[in-house]
Design an enzyme around this catalytic site. Structure first.
Site, PDB file in Angstrom:
ATOM      1  N   ASP A 168     -16.758   1.185   5.035  1.00 58.54           N
ATOM      2  CA  ASP A 168     -15.638   1.890   4.361  1.00 58.54           C
ATOM      3  C   ASP A 168     -15.465   1.595   3.154  1.00 58.54           C
ATOM      4  O   ASP A 168     -16.466   1.163   2.328  1.00 58.54           O
ATOM      5  CB  ASP A 168     -14.337   1.431   5.131  1.00 58.54           C
ATOM      6  CG  ASP A 168     -13.809   0.153   4.814  1.00 58.54           C
ATOM      7  OD1 ASP A 168     -14.504  -0.821   4.380  1.00 58.54           O
ATOM      8  OD2 ASP A 168     -12.545  -0.002   4.949  1.00 58.54           O
ATOM      9  N   ASP A 221     -14.229   0.049   0.817  1.00 59.90           N
ATOM     10  CA  ASP A 221     -13.822  -1.306  -0.046  1.00 59.90           C
ATOM     11  C   ASP A 221     -14.804  -2.073   0.811  1.00 59.90           C
ATOM     12  O   ASP A 221     -14.809  -3.475   0.619  1.00 59.90           O
ATOM     13  CB  ASP A 221     -12.447  -1.768   0.146  1.00 59.90           C
ATOM     14  CG  ASP A 221     -11.859  -1.985   1.197  1.00 59.90           C
ATOM     15  OD1 ASP A 221     -12.232  -1.372   2.266  1.00 59.90           O
ATOM     16  OD2 ASP A 221     -11.020  -3.160   1.460  1.00 59.90           O
ATOM     17  N   GLU A 235     -10.790  -7.200  15.031  1.00 55.22           N
ATOM     18  CA  GLU A 235      -9.854  -6.410  15.249  1.00 55.22           C
ATOM     19  C   GLU A 235     -10.512  -5.109  15.630  1.00 55.22           C
ATOM     20  O   GLU A 235     -11.549  -4.732  15.268  1.00 55.22           O
ATOM     21  CB  GLU A 235      -8.825  -6.243  14.119  1.00 55.22           C
ATOM     22  CG  GLU A 235      -9.386  -5.850  12.666  1.00 55.22           C
ATOM     23  CD  GLU A 235      -8.271  -5.446  11.775  1.00 55.22           C
ATOM     24  OE1 GLU A 235      -7.217  -6.231  11.996  1.00 55.22           O
ATOM     25  OE2 GLU A 235      -8.651  -5.059  10.490  1.00 55.22           O
ATOM     26  N   LYS A 247     -11.947  -9.779   7.165  1.00 56.37           N
ATOM     27  CA  LYS A 247     -12.972  -9.023   7.722  1.00 56.37           C
ATOM     28  C   LYS A 247     -14.092  -8.738   6.630  1.00 56.37           C
ATOM     29  O   LYS A 247     -13.555  -8.459   5.463  1.00 56.37           O
ATOM     30  CB  LYS A 247     -12.491  -7.908   8.421  1.00 56.37           C
ATOM     31  CG  LYS A 247     -11.726  -6.917   7.474  1.00 56.37           C
ATOM     32  CD  LYS A 247     -10.966  -5.783   8.254  1.00 56.37           C
ATOM     33  CE  LYS A 247      -9.910  -4.857   7.612  1.00 56.37           C
ATOM     34  NZ  LYS A 247      -8.607  -5.569   7.400  1.00 56.37           N
ATOM     35  N   ASP A 306     -14.890  -3.751   3.788  1.00 55.26           N
ATOM     36  CA  ASP A 306     -14.549  -4.717   4.428  1.00 55.26           C
ATOM     37  C   ASP A 306     -14.505  -4.276   5.831  1.00 55.26           C
ATOM     38  O   ASP A 306     -14.550  -5.341   6.915  1.00 55.26           O
ATOM     39  CB  ASP A 306     -13.183  -5.218   4.350  1.00 55.26           C
ATOM     40  CG  ASP A 306     -12.181  -4.131   4.517  1.00 55.26           C
ATOM     41  OD1 ASP A 306     -12.320  -3.123   4.716  1.00 55.26           O
ATOM     42  OD2 ASP A 306     -10.889  -4.737   4.215  1.00 55.26           O
ATOM     43  N   ARG A 307     -14.963  -3.057   6.352  1.00 57.41           N
ATOM     44  CA  ARG A 307     -15.136  -2.883   7.768  1.00 57.41           C
ATOM     45  C   ARG A 307     -16.344  -1.916   7.829  1.00 57.41           C
ATOM     46  O   ARG A 307     -16.896  -1.597   6.940  1.00 57.41           O
ATOM     47  CB  ARG A 307     -13.835  -1.824   8.080  1.00 57.41           C
ATOM     48  CG  ARG A 307     -12.643  -2.351   8.045  1.00 57.41           C
ATOM     49  CD  ARG A 307     -11.446  -1.570   8.563  1.00 57.41           C
ATOM     50  NE  ARG A 307     -11.409  -0.131   8.466  1.00 57.41           N
ATOM     51  CZ  ARG A 307     -10.957   0.806   9.385  1.00 57.41           C
ATOM     52  NH1 ARG A 307     -10.079   0.127  10.325  1.00 57.41           N
ATOM     53  NH2 ARG A 307     -11.051   1.903   8.931  1.00 57.41           N
ATOM     54  N   ARG A 315       0.821  -1.242   0.016  1.00 55.32           N
ATOM     55  CA  ARG A 315       0.051  -0.042   0.010  1.00 55.32           C
ATOM     56  C   ARG A 315       0.958   1.099   0.157  1.00 55.32           C
ATOM     57  O   ARG A 315       1.851   1.197   0.826  1.00 55.32           O
ATOM     58  CB  ARG A 315      -0.984   0.059   1.306  1.00 55.32           C
ATOM     59  CG  ARG A 315      -1.985   1.003   0.980  1.00 55.32           C
ATOM     60  CD  ARG A 315      -3.167   0.888   2.168  1.00 55.32           C
ATOM     61  NE  ARG A 315      -3.926  -0.252   2.220  1.00 55.32           N
ATOM     62  CZ  ARG A 315      -4.916  -0.670   2.884  1.00 55.32           C
ATOM     63  NH1 ARG A 315      -5.235   0.258   3.937  1.00 55.32           N
ATOM     64  NH2 ARG A 315      -5.407  -1.807   2.881  1.00 55.32           N
ATOM     65  N   SER A 352      -8.469   0.530   0.641  1.00 54.76           N
ATOM     66  CA  SER A 352      -9.446   0.141   1.834  1.00 54.76           C
ATOM     67  C   SER A 352     -10.002   1.844   2.348  1.00 54.76           C
ATOM     68  O   SER A 352     -10.449   2.567   1.362  1.00 54.76           O
ATOM     69  CB  SER A 352      -8.797  -0.255   3.030  1.00 54.76           C
ATOM     70  OG  SER A 352      -9.993  -0.525   4.081  1.00 54.76           O
ATOM     71  N   SER A 372     -10.137  -2.248  15.067  1.00 48.68           N
ATOM     72  CA  SER A 372     -10.134  -1.112  13.998  1.00 48.68           C
ATOM     73  C   SER A 372     -11.457  -1.393  13.088  1.00 48.68           C
ATOM     74  O   SER A 372     -11.257  -1.477  11.816  1.00 48.68           O
ATOM     75  CB  SER A 372      -9.106  -0.944  13.165  1.00 48.68           C
ATOM     76  OG  SER A 372      -8.614  -2.060  12.682  1.00 48.68           O
TER      77      SER A 372
END
Length: 619
Positions: free
Chosen positions: A329, A331, A431, A445, A333-334, A70, A172, A433
């Site tokens: 978010d 993408d 996690e 996630k 995944d959160r 990244r 992300s 976050s």
């Protein structure tokens, strides 16, 4: 974009910085890059004599962090761009060809988000197509999604197709200037050691682009291309039934929900997930529903930042009389969640608080379906070591197994894979976050499935006249209050970060860690970077070493546990603190005050923000 041979013909005469190593790097870049926009960026830097910036961009390479490669988009070997993605995929091919004998039948899965940058000509879709082109020119089939998808769809597809590996082009929740290259192994989990190091070595050995690697037209002409979008979307939505427990109740619920996709990929998929659970689609935030690579309505595209970035969602929910806001978010995944507090403001849950609720919910439904207590022996929950210990408290009372991993969902995903092979069932992982996984249908996630699970939990609790916040208090009453704080400082200078942690390791002299912080005595120290743990008889960490990142954990005499660590995805030093009270202990005001003081002392005494020019932030 076509060839820029005329530009390359001038490359040799441009590079005269006076530094032979840098000149060589410039010449390589100018000879290999066929993207006119990044080529001209580099040409301008050379012409203007910007030697420091040239060194930053050319004299180091990206490494695999907690979420793959990244970096900012733009010209240079240290950035995400057409050339570095081609190089990374060539290295991937070389590694896979060596270790996966049936690579040319299993193939590769490739997905992408909606990021784009006009100045460099880099878009996630173009980078995904170049990834596919590299594989096509080596006769490797590619399952290339025809449109943007949530990150969890890539590892899910890897498992469903039995693919050799997967790549997701995404950064992300990072700032708009960044992009990334996230790699999954054939078990469906993100790559970890030794794969990451070996792939990097293969990238360095395959740095010159193959002639056909730039041929983006192969994506249209190759017979080896498959579009997995329709099948994967259908399979994923159907498999959500494994974590949906009260579909009929959901269909009757009077609750209304608002969803923000934060200008990313999540809208269509969260809508479908809610419908799969029996709910009407959530009300979308119109300004944030569609992809926008500039993330124009938020100061940063990270829903973890709380109420300040959820403003549009909360105001819409108030107008629509919706009690719950879910925000994925970019993408998807959160997941962030907020709940209206009886018309007097909003409660934005932390990742640790949501984990307490989701962990309780998944265990509650597991026990409903498995009344025999002996079945609990094969149940596991997982969390990263910087996350709340609330699941450990659950496990002590309820009798299931709890394990910690290093930070990053790649460790959780790989541990789930190992446990599944021995007949164990991981029913929840997280996690702090705001990364959650309910069940184990994906080994990463997943904000899409978690959004639907949160809605179902809220609908069920509503039938018991309970809010999410009220149930969280009930959980703490049973298992003990777990009060946590998270903050971070921004540091864009890696040598400063190294200096800060080196000082901690030599605080009272060579290899002598601090014995106190503020007015609070430190009883144990664990340093995962060096492998030291003062609480172990042999002074060695139980967790694996993590030499590529910094992470030191302090256990205080009063029971507070605090960790300082560098982020694997952003230029941050994070500080996590938690007080774990015994069940029945209700005087939380004094606990919160102690936690506040310890957190402040850690930042001021150990990080020294003013001296080190660090920018403070709280979460």
């Amino acid at each position: 974009m076509g060839s820029n041979g005329d530009l390359n013909a001038n490359s040799q005469c441009l590079s005269s910085t006076g530094d032979p190593v840098l000149d060589k790097a410039v010449n390589q870049w100018m000879a290999w890059d066929k993207n006119p926009q990044t080529w001209k960026q580099m040409e301008s830097l050379v012409r203007e004599g910007r030697v420091v910036e040239l060194r930053r961009r050319l004299c180091s390479r990206m490494t695999f962090g907690t979420a793959g490669l990244r970096a900012e988009m733009g010209a240079g070997f240290a950035c995400i761009n057409d050339l570095t993605v081609i190089q990374s995929t060539q290295g991937m091919y070389k590694y896979l060809a060596k270790y996966v004998p049936d690579l040319k039948t299993r193939g590769l899965v490739v997905g992408f988000d909606t990021r784009a940058q006009t100045s460099s000509g880099c878009t996630s879709e173009r980078l995904a197509r170049l990834t596919a082109a590299v594989m096509f020119c080596k006769d490797v089939p590619v399952y290339l999604f025809s449109t943007y998808v949530p990150t969890p769809f890539v590892p899910y597809a890897v498992m469903k197709y039995g693919a050799a590996a997967g790549v997701m082009i995404t950064a992300s929740h990072n700032r708009k200037e960044d992009n990334g290259y996230k790699v999954y192994w054939h078990n469906g989990a993100q790559i970890s050691s030794p794969h990451d190091k070996e792939i990097l070595r293969c990238i360095e050995e395959s740095s010159e682009p193959w002639p056909e690697s730039w041929n983006e037209d192969l994506v249209e002409s190759s017979l080896l291309r498959r579009d997995p979008l329709e099948d994967v979307s259908r399979w994923y939505m159907e498999e959500l039934n494994t974590i949906c427990f009260h579909r009929e109740l959901n269909a009757m619920s009077p609750l209304k929900f608002v969803h923000s996709s934060f200008h990313g990929v999540g809208h269509n998929y969260v809508q479908r997930a809610f419908q799969q659970f029996g709910f009407p689609p959530p009300i979308p935030v119109p300004e944030q529903k569609d992809p926008d690579p500039d993330f124009s309505t938020v100061r940063c595209p990270n829903p973890e930042e709380g109420e300040s970035v959820l403003e549009l969602s909360l105001r819409l929910a108030e107008r629509e009389e919706a009690r719950i806001v879910v925000a994925t978010d970019p993408d998807a995944d959160r997941l962030a969640v907020a709940e209206q507090n009886d018309n007097c403001g909003w409660k934005v849950f932390t990742g640790n608080e949501l984990a307490a609720l989701l962990g309780w919910w998944m265990l509650f439904n597991w026990k409903e379906a498995h009344p025999d207590p002996a079945d609990t022996e094969r149940v596991y929950m997982l969390a990263t070591t910087v996350s709340s210990k609330i699941l450990k408290a659950f496990a002590c009372i309820e009798g299931f197994h709890f394990e910690e991993t290093l930070p990053g969902f790649k460790w959780i995903g790989n541990r789930i894979h190992e446990l599944k092979k021995t007949g164990k069932e991981v029913i929840f992982s997280f996690e702090e976050s705001i990364g959650f996984l309910c069940g184990n249908m994906v080994l990463d996630k997943d904000g899409v499935s978690t959004a639907a699970v949160v809605a179902e939990m809220a609908a069920y609790l509503h039938t018991k006249n309970l809010s999410l916040k009220q149930q969280l208090i009930n959980i703490y009453e049973i298992y003990g209050y777990h009060i946590s704080r998270t903050c971070y400082v921004i540091c864009n200078d890696p040598p400063t970060i190294h200096k800060i942690f080196s000082r901690l390791r030599n605080f009272g002299g060579p290899s002598v860690y601090p014995e106190s912080c503020g007015d609070y005595c430190i009883t144990h120290i664990r340093d995962v970077t060096t492998g030291y743990d003062s609480s172990q008889p042999d002074k060695k960490c139980v967790l694996p070493l993590s030499r590529n990142s910094q992470m030191v954990t302090f256990t205080f005499q009063n029971g507070i546990v605090a960790t300082l660590r560098t982020s694997g995805t952003e230029p941050k030093i994070k500080c996590y603190t938690e007080f774990c009270a015994a069940p029945g202990e209700r005087d939380i005001s004094s606990l919160e005050e102690d936690l506040r003081k310890v957190t402040a002392a850690l930042v001021e005494e150990f990080l020294e923000p003013d001296k080190n020019n660090l920018l403070r932030r709280s979460v």
